[in-house]
Write a protein that holds these residues in place. Structure first.
Motif, PDB file in Angstrom:
ATOM      1  N   GLN A 485      62.295 -11.900   1.280  1.00  0.00           N
ATOM      2  CA  GLN A 485      62.210 -11.512  -0.134  1.00  0.00           C
ATOM      3  C   GLN A 485      60.462 -10.992  -0.431  1.00  0.00           C
ATOM      4  OE1 GLN A 485      64.753 -10.315  -2.102  1.00  0.00           O
ATOM      5  NE2 GLN A 485      65.967 -10.766   0.000  1.00  0.00           N
ATOM      6  N   VAL A 486      59.813 -11.393   0.185  1.00  0.00           N
ATOM      7  CA  VAL A 486      58.227 -11.408   0.000  1.00  0.00           C
ATOM      8  C   VAL A 486      57.598 -10.662   1.376  1.00  0.00           C
ATOM      9  CG1 VAL A 486      58.025 -13.860   0.512  1.00  0.00           C
ATOM     10  CG2 VAL A 486      56.189 -12.390  -0.899  1.00  0.00           C
ATOM     11  N   THR A 487      56.706 -10.087   1.251  1.00  0.00           N
ATOM     12  CA  THR A 487      55.907  -9.582   2.343  1.00  0.00           C
ATOM     13  C   THR A 487      54.728 -10.306   2.662  1.00  0.00           C
ATOM     14  OG1 THR A 487      56.584  -7.424   2.140  1.00  0.00           O
ATOM     15  CG2 THR A 487      54.561  -7.548   3.526  1.00  0.00           C
ATOM     16  N   LEU A 488      54.586 -11.060   3.619  1.00  0.00           N
ATOM     17  CA  LEU A 488      53.560 -12.040   4.180  1.00  0.00           C
ATOM     18  C   LEU A 488      52.575 -11.199   5.305  1.00  0.00           C
ATOM     19  CD1 LEU A 488      55.551 -15.450   3.961  1.00  0.00           C
ATOM     20  CD2 LEU A 488      53.967 -14.357   2.134  1.00  0.00           C
ATOM     21  N   GLU A 489      51.387 -10.852   4.998  1.00  0.00           N
ATOM     22  CA  GLU A 489      50.733  -9.967   6.038  1.00  0.00           C
ATOM     23  C   GLU A 489      49.323 -10.894   6.300  1.00  0.00           C
ATOM     24  OE1 GLU A 489      50.296  -6.103   4.949  1.00  0.00           O
ATOM     25  OE2 GLU A 489      52.256  -5.583   5.115  1.00  0.00           O
ATOM     26  N   ILE A 490      48.681 -10.671   7.341  1.00  0.00           N
ATOM     27  CA  ILE A 490      47.372 -11.051   7.843  1.00  0.00           C
ATOM     28  C   ILE A 490      46.517 -10.030   8.053  1.00  0.00           C
ATOM     29  CG2 ILE A 490      48.311 -13.522   8.362  1.00  0.00           C
ATOM     30  CD1 ILE A 490      47.718 -12.331  11.338  1.00  0.00           C
ATOM     31  N   ASP A 491      45.056 -10.291   7.801  1.00  0.00           N
ATOM     32  CA  ASP A 491      44.045  -9.611   8.103  1.00  0.00           C
ATOM     33  C   ASP A 491      42.688 -10.394   8.148  1.00  0.00           C
ATOM     34  OD1 ASP A 491      42.510  -7.247   8.525  1.00  0.00           O
ATOM     35  OD2 ASP A 491      43.830  -5.860   7.241  1.00  0.00           O
ATOM     36  N   ALA A 492      41.572  -9.693   8.640  1.00  0.00           N
ATOM     37  CA  ALA A 492      40.622 -10.344   8.614  1.00  0.00           C
ATOM     38  C   ALA A 492      39.311  -9.533   8.701  1.00  0.00           C
ATOM     39  CB  ALA A 492      40.408 -11.384  10.091  1.00  0.00           C
ATOM     40  N   PHE A 493      38.061  -9.946   7.906  1.00  0.00           N
ATOM     41  CA  PHE A 493      36.956  -9.212   7.947  1.00  0.00           C
ATOM     42  C   PHE A 493      35.620 -10.009   8.368  1.00  0.00           C
ATOM     43  CE2 PHE A 493      39.905  -7.409   5.044  1.00  0.00           C
ATOM     44  CZ  PHE A 493      39.949  -5.984   5.473  1.00  0.00           C
ATOM     45  N   GLY A 494      36.041 -11.479   9.189  1.00  0.00           N
ATOM     46  CA  GLY A 494      34.808 -11.870   9.642  1.00  0.00           C
ATOM     47  C   GLY A 494      33.847 -12.402   8.816  1.00  0.00           C
ATOM     48  N   GLU A 495      32.625 -11.923   9.279  1.00  0.00           N
ATOM     49  CA  GLU A 495      31.417 -12.333   8.382  1.00  0.00           C
ATOM     50  C   GLU A 495      30.927 -11.392   7.293  1.00  0.00           C
ATOM     51  OE1 GLU A 495      27.905 -11.160  11.393  1.00  0.00           O
ATOM     52  OE2 GLU A 495      29.321 -12.245  12.099  1.00  0.00           O
ATOM     53  N   ALA A 496      31.961 -10.286   6.871  1.00  0.00           N
ATOM     54  CA  ALA A 496      31.633  -9.423   6.098  1.00  0.00           C
ATOM     55  C   ALA A 496      31.319  -9.528   4.537  1.00  0.00           C
ATOM     56  CB  ALA A 496      32.786  -8.197   6.063  1.00  0.00           C
ATOM     57  N   MET A 497      31.941 -10.925   4.220  1.00  0.00           N
ATOM     58  CA  MET A 497      31.833 -10.991   2.638  1.00  0.00           C
ATOM     59  C   MET A 497      31.329 -12.710   2.693  1.00  0.00           C
ATOM     60  SD  MET A 497      33.770 -10.020  -0.583  1.00  0.00           S
ATOM     61  CE  MET A 497      35.382 -10.530  -0.123  1.00  0.00           C
ATOM     62  N   PRO A 498      30.054 -12.698   2.978  1.00  0.00           N
ATOM     63  CA  PRO A 498      29.789 -14.295   2.667  1.00  0.00           C
ATOM     64  C   PRO A 498      29.399 -14.831   1.351  1.00  0.00           C
ATOM     65  CG  PRO A 498      27.624 -12.746   3.026  1.00  0.00           C
ATOM     66  CD  PRO A 498      28.914 -12.106   3.370  1.00  0.00           C
ATOM     67  N   MET A 499      29.985 -15.882   1.035  1.00  0.00           N
ATOM     68  CA  MET A 499      29.865 -16.721  -0.318  1.00  0.00           C
ATOM     69  C   MET A 499      28.426 -17.455  -0.419  1.00  0.00           C
ATOM     70  SD  MET A 499      32.492 -15.802  -1.552  1.00  0.00           S
ATOM     71  CE  MET A 499      31.976 -16.734  -3.029  1.00  0.00           C
ATOM     72  N   ALA A 500      27.794 -17.972   0.661  1.00  0.00           N
ATOM     73  CA  ALA A 500      26.808 -18.778   0.781  1.00  0.00           C
ATOM     74  C   ALA A 500      25.767 -18.333   2.048  1.00  0.00           C
ATOM     75  CB  ALA A 500      27.056 -20.380   0.666  1.00  0.00           C
ATOM     76  N   CYS A 501      24.631 -19.008   2.130  1.00  0.00           N
ATOM     77  CA  CYS A 501      23.659 -18.598   3.109  1.00  0.00           C
ATOM     78  C   CYS A 501      24.150 -19.371   4.563  1.00  0.00           C
ATOM     79  CB  CYS A 501      22.528 -19.226   2.710  1.00  0.00           C
ATOM     80  SG  CYS A 501      21.601 -18.871   1.307  1.00  0.00           S
ATOM     81  N   ASP A 502      24.136 -18.837   5.471  1.00  0.00           N
ATOM     82  CA  ASP A 502      24.408 -19.213   6.803  1.00  0.00           C
ATOM     83  C   ASP A 502      23.647 -20.369   7.372  1.00  0.00           C
ATOM     84  OD1 ASP A 502      27.041 -18.154   7.480  1.00  0.00           O
ATOM     85  OD2 ASP A 502      26.253 -16.313   7.749  1.00  0.00           O
ATOM     86  N   GLY A 503      22.410 -20.448   6.637  1.00  0.00           N
ATOM     87  CA  GLY A 503      21.274 -21.243   7.247  1.00  0.00           C
ATOM     88  C   GLY A 503      21.487 -22.644   7.165  1.00  0.00           C
ATOM     89  N   SER A 504      22.671 -23.328   6.486  1.00  0.00           N
ATOM     90  CA  SER A 504      22.948 -24.460   6.431  1.00  0.00           C
ATOM     91  C   SER A 504      24.263 -24.746   6.480  1.00  0.00           C
ATOM     92  CB  SER A 504      22.582 -24.903   4.893  1.00  0.00           C
ATOM     93  OG  SER A 504      23.328 -24.178   3.826  1.00  0.00           O
ATOM     94  N   ALA A 505      24.679 -26.097   6.888  1.00  0.00           N
ATOM     95  CA  ALA A 505      25.984 -26.403   7.321  1.00  0.00           C
ATOM     96  C   ALA A 505      26.955 -26.453   6.165  1.00  0.00           C
ATOM     97  CB  ALA A 505      26.258 -27.719   7.535  1.00  0.00           C
ATOM     98  N   TRP A 506      26.420 -26.394   5.026  1.00  0.00           N
ATOM     99  CA  TRP A 506      27.305 -26.448   3.745  1.00  0.00           C
ATOM    100  C   TRP A 506      27.847 -24.923   3.671  1.00  0.00           C
ATOM    101  CZ3 TRP A 506      26.464 -23.643  -0.572  1.00  0.00           C
ATOM    102  CH2 TRP A 506      25.304 -23.416  -0.970  1.00  0.00           C
ATOM    103  N   GLY A 507      26.772 -23.994   3.982  1.00  0.00           N
ATOM    104  CA  GLY A 507      26.736 -22.662   3.597  1.00  0.00           C
ATOM    105  C   GLY A 507      27.839 -21.895   4.603  1.00  0.00           C
ATOM    106  N   ARG A 508      27.772 -22.240   6.065  1.00  0.00           N
ATOM    107  CA  ARG A 508      28.621 -21.887   7.016  1.00  0.00           C
ATOM    108  C   ARG A 508      30.108 -22.462   6.766  1.00  0.00           C
ATOM    109  NH1 ARG A 508      23.924 -23.142  10.039  1.00  0.00           N
ATOM    110  NH2 ARG A 508      24.714 -25.291  10.403  1.00  0.00           N
TER     111      ARG A 508
END
Length: 519
Positions: A485-508
């Motif tokens: 009754q519901v469509t469940l799909e997947i997709d991915a954009f990898g590193e395209a929309m970062p929330m934080a800086c990758d320079g720290s463990a918490w950011g990654r």
């Protein structure tokens, strides 16, 4: 008569809660008189006896036996007793609000009785019959004490501001309480966050997670190093044995490879901490999101310029990295029916309204349109390097623009493919919504994102695998849902929309996530 022997080290599947009858001898006799069992009654849940016998700990179906002895409960007017111990933060406001909400919804009158600073109880009386149905007894101290009470068999439920530690888990399993790390052994009832605070007249408004850790490790001692006045920093934090105090060390100090400074002023109550910081221009404090009070909350900022502020929405989505789920833990044994009903209520939609009104972050999913996420799109454009093609950004906008993002997100434990505690709870929440048909005739897309470490193609492949893993976990948990009754799909954009800086463990860690978008 049905008997089950709890083998050494195995989970005790059924238990009892009639503490007044504990340590009393009883004799259970089958109704035809052919089988007789004598031992110490450990508890009774209204249906099953739990007895310590010469054969070990046994559970017995009460419908098939007659009970004789001073410990035998009153079967006609059985009163369920539930002992709850642990976090004072949860016990002060959240749990009373949930119990009162449960009572109101289910036709009980809830009467509160306070014994002393750490003990109080709720007596739930059936409004129709006038009979006492249950007593919920509380001991409010800290998370450590809650688990200690559980291991001593003096508590049935633990209120915890952190996950169970390895030594507690091991001792609980040795005591026959089951694997306390399994999903059905804990429940997230509310969300909170760890928030750095200063006085309103302190000019500092941002701090990086690394600088925050270095300050609490004693490596940064002057506000001038943080862009403030030339004055020493006065550090304040929750008491060490509280769940929040331990979560601070786990999420901020240990993650940075540091040790907490001994020059930290500790507080037993969060509101006392925030009040002290608010009145001291040179103080720096760490409190829960619900206890910021009149102090000024600092924004977490990375060296790359991205900033994350603690809000109800960013905590719910875990976009804010210092989230602090509030847990209820219980051992692998049977609770009385009213206790099971309360736990079911605590995870339901009505409880989410109560949680929010009590000042905590609820888990009810919200739908956020793309128009309200301009900063995220700006990050995507600003962070796009040579490996992120314009066509990929256009594909992302094309897919997501007609949809809305659910605040239900999924993240993973550091260095692990296992979902973190909040995300495991989100699996159950989304599964229940599918079972209830809440998303029938709609489309849900599980969208994977990654950090920027390594090749972009590999990151996108990993993000897609994580999205598929979450989709499978939700479908497996939604046992009674009609997924057609519901469509469940997947997709991915990898590193395209970062929330934080990758320079720290918490950011990654923040950037590695699976979002759910709905149309």
């Amino acid at each position: 008569m049905r008997l089950r022997r709890a083998a050494a080290g195995a989970a005790i599947l059924l238990s009892a809660l009639c503490h007044s009858a504990s340590a009393q001898d009883v004799t259970l006799t089958s109704r035809d008189g052919t089988i007789e069992l004598t031992g110490t009654l450990l508890g009774f849940d209204g249906e099953f006896y739990r007895v310590d016998t010469i054969y070990g700990e046994l559970t017995v179906d009460g419908s098939g036996v007659l009970c004789d002895g001073p410990g035998c409960p009153n079967l006609q007017d059985f009163v369920a007793e539930l002992s709850i111990s642990g976090s004072a933060t949860m016990g002060a406001v959240l749990m009373p609000a949930l119990i009162e909400g449960f009572a109101l919804r289910n036709g009980y009158t809830a009467e509160r009785s306070v014994e002393d600073k750490t003990h109080f109880s709720y007596r739930l009386t059936n409004e129709q019959t006038g009979k006492l149905a249950a007593v919920f007894a509380f001991r409010v101290t800290n998370t450590d004490e809650g688990f200690a009470d559980l291991l001593a068999n003096e508590a049935d439920i633990v209120m915890a501001l952190r996950e169970i530690r390895a030594d507690e888990h091991m001792r609980a399993e040795e005591a026959g309480m089951g694997d306390m790390t399994e999903d059905n052994r804990s429940r997230v009832v509310a969300l909170d966050g760890i928030v750095p605070i200063v006085a309103p007249n302190n000019p500092v408004r941002r701090i990086s997670p690394l600088d925050l850790a270095r300050a609490y490790a004693g490596q940064i001692t002057n506000w001038s190093d943080l862009g403030g006045p030339d004055a020493p920093i006065s550090l304040h934090a929750p008491a060490q044995r509280t769940g929040l105090g331990q979560a601070i060390e786990d999420k901020i100090i240990i993650t940075a490879g540091l040790q907490m400074s001994p020059n930290v002023v500790r507080h037993a109550r969060g509101i006392e901490l925030s009040t002290k910081v608010a009145s001291d221009a040179f103080a720096l404090g760490l409190v829960s999101f619900a206890e910021v009070g009149n102090a000024q909350a600092l924004t977490l900022a990375g060296r790359c310029g991205r900033a994350l502020r603690a809000t109800r929405r960013t905590i719910k989505t875990e976009d804010y990295p210092l989230t602090a789920p509030m847990f209820l833990y219980r051992p692998a044994r049977r609770l009385p029916k009213i206790a099971r009903e309360f736990l079911a209520y605590a995870g339901g939609p009505s409880a989410q309204i109560v949680t929010r009104r009590a000042g905590f972050v609820d888990q009810a999913p919200e739908e956020v349109p793309l128009d309200d996420q301009g900063n995220r799109l700006a990050n995507a454009i600003a962070a796009a390097g040579d490996e992120i093609a314009l066509t990929e950004l256009q594909r992302m906008v094309s897919l997501l623009s007609p949809m809305k993002r659910l605040t239900t997100s999924f993240r993973f434990e550091a260095g692990s493919v296992r979902l973190d505690a909040q995300s495991r709870s989100n699996v159950q929440q989304l599964a229940r919504a599918l079972e209830q048909g809440r998303y029938d005739a709609r489309k849900l897309v599980f969208v994977g994102f990654s950090d920027g470490e390594g090749p972009a193609i590999a990151n996108q492949s990993i993000a897609l695998q994580r999205a598929e893993a979450v989709r499978r976990a939700v479908i497996a948990a939604a046992e009674t849902a009609d997924v057609d009754q519901v469509t469940l799909e997947i997709d991915a954009f990898g590193e395209a929309m970062p929330m934080a800086c990758d320079g720290s463990a918490w950011g990654r860690l923040t950037n590695r996530r699976v979002e759910v978008w709905v149309r």
